[in-house]
Design an enzyme around this catalytic site. Sequence first.
Site, PDB file in Angstrom:
ATOM      1  N   GLY A 154       0.810  -1.213   0.000  1.00 24.22           N
ATOM      2  CA  GLY A 154       0.000   0.000   0.000  1.00 24.22           C
ATOM      3  C   GLY A 154       0.841   1.259   0.000  1.00 24.22           C
ATOM      4  N   ASN A 189      -6.497   4.506  10.032  1.00 21.66           N
ATOM      5  CA  ASN A 189      -5.899   3.254  10.479  1.00 21.66           C
ATOM      6  C   ASN A 189      -5.809   3.127  11.986  1.00 21.66           C
ATOM      7  OD1 ASN A 189      -3.925   5.407   9.832  1.00 21.66           O
ATOM      8  ND2 ASN A 189      -2.450   4.009  10.760  1.00 21.66           N
ATOM      9  N   GLN A 247      -7.155   0.372   4.933  1.00 20.11           N
ATOM     10  CA  GLN A 247      -7.918  -0.173   6.052  1.00 20.11           C
ATOM     11  C   GLN A 247      -9.368  -0.478   5.683  1.00 20.11           C
ATOM     12  OE1 GLN A 247      -6.930  -1.014   9.166  1.00 20.11           O
ATOM     13  NE2 GLN A 247      -4.806  -0.402   8.848  1.00 20.11           N
ATOM     14  N   SER A 280      -3.709  -2.720   0.230  1.00 22.66           N
ATOM     15  CA  SER A 280      -2.621  -3.628   0.595  1.00 22.66           C
ATOM     16  C   SER A 280      -3.217  -4.963   1.002  1.00 22.66           C
ATOM     17  CB  SER A 280      -1.801  -3.039   1.756  1.00 22.66           C
ATOM     18  OG  SER A 280      -0.665  -3.822   2.018  1.00 22.66           O
ATOM     19  N   GLY A 281      -2.758  -6.040   0.361  1.00 20.90           N
ATOM     20  CA  GLY A 281      -3.381  -7.339   0.541  1.00 20.90           C
ATOM     21  C   GLY A 281      -3.368  -7.891   1.944  1.00 20.90           C
ATOM     22  N   HIS A 282      -2.310  -7.596   2.695  1.00 20.40           N
ATOM     23  CA  HIS A 282      -2.204  -8.232   4.010  1.00 20.40           C
ATOM     24  C   HIS A 282      -3.179  -7.678   5.039  1.00 20.40           C
ATOM     25  CE1 HIS A 282       0.148  -5.268   6.538  1.00 20.40           C
ATOM     26  NE2 HIS A 282       0.291  -4.726   5.352  1.00 20.40           N
ATOM     27  N   THR A 342       9.468  -7.943 -12.113  1.00 12.95           N
ATOM     28  CA  THR A 342       8.773  -9.206 -12.330  1.00 12.95           C
ATOM     29  C   THR A 342       7.629  -9.355 -11.344  1.00 12.95           C
ATOM     30  OG1 THR A 342      10.811 -10.224 -13.119  1.00 12.95           O
ATOM     31  CG2 THR A 342       9.052 -11.715 -12.405  1.00 12.95           C
ATOM     32  N   CYS A 355       3.279   0.774  11.991  1.00 15.93           N
ATOM     33  CA  CYS A 355       4.366   1.415  11.262  1.00 15.93           C
ATOM     34  C   CYS A 355       5.130   2.403  12.135  1.00 15.93           C
ATOM     35  CB  CYS A 355       3.827   2.138  10.032  1.00 15.93           C
ATOM     36  SG  CYS A 355       2.868   1.063   8.944  1.00 15.93           S
TER      37      CYS A 355
END
Length: 402
Positions: A70, A150, A178, A198-200, A236, A324
């Site tokens: 993200g 967040n 979020q 953000s996937g996580h 990649t 963070c």
Amino acid sequence: MRVYMDNGATTRVTEPVMEAMQPYFCQVFGNPSSVHAYGREARKAVEAARAQVAKAIGADPREIFFTGCGTEADNWAIRGTAYGYAKKGRHIITTNFEHHAVLHTCRQLEKEGFEVTYLPVDADGLVSPGQLEAAIRPDTTLVTIMYANNEIGTIEPIPELAAVAKKHGVVFHTDAVQAIGHVKIDVKAQDIDMLSMSGHKFHAPKGIGVLYKRQGLHVQQLMQGGAQERNQRPGTENLAGIVGIGKAIELATADIDARAAKMRAIRDHMIARILKEIPYVKLNGHPTQRMCGNVNVSFQFIEGESMLLHLDLRGIAASSGSACTSGSLDPSHVLLAIGLPHEIAHGSLRLSLCEENTMEEADYVVDSLVEIVGMLRAMSPLYDDFLKGETTASRCPACPAR
């Protein structure tokens, strides 16, 4: 009992997501940019995931670009727009309680000669569309405002804010890291030009993110290299991660109402118990217009870090704010932005739920908090002085007395 209530920091990869990813580590392992059969098979998986992400937010698959996280998506949206529209103007608008991925990017742009207006928020963390409109100038090129905070969970009036930006021909970006999986989002209906995720945060693995970028925008690429992501984001592709985020967002949005209702019931139960059973505590964030799994409270007379240590000893994972900034000794800039004094901000706790949490876990956490807060206050000279009536003026006006 072990309880994980730090889903705002990261979520676990669920079994369906892991099962979807598994073949793309050892079986389907080709480089999606290769022209042979191995590469074509990998490319097919990437494009299927791109379609899954696009469908979840009402976008066209050609507007979905995979990133590493993200933070990268935020940087690309903000810096890319600033550079791409620099000839039109060099003024950007954001708020004073964004994630640091946005704030630090804006600070860097200021060093490069751009001008940034940081809008204030009210005591609940809401941004006013009227204040945004008043801040827009002829040289404003970008508005970037987070979808849901967040730390305190407040959900911003994104459709109204985006409409203001559109009215003035200004690009609108939202950090929705979020919000994905918790709030229904339709980028077309809500006039959102760019969106970061953000996937996580919704059960995909770490290391994969997305930038939605509306077709027709003049957003510069930030990195140089290969021709991946239609010549706009070289490197990649993270094949397994892309498959994972596609599956995860499909699952997160398919039953979003039921998942949100379950979390909301547990959230409200926890908030009600905490406010009733622990004195001198304040709920941070909007009381109703907040993330369905967010509980953020401030306890007077004690430190948040001490609470975290004692919760951890009882098997409970929580946080005092954004992961963070967990190494910082400074109080949360988010809590200061909504008007909390330093001493109250230092005593804050964030509990962030996901659909896997239970009411039994919620009661265990609140029972533990009642004991821990009582124990820490018994050792606090500030609380002792307060009980003796020596520092009544220092009590947070928003914290109810009992």
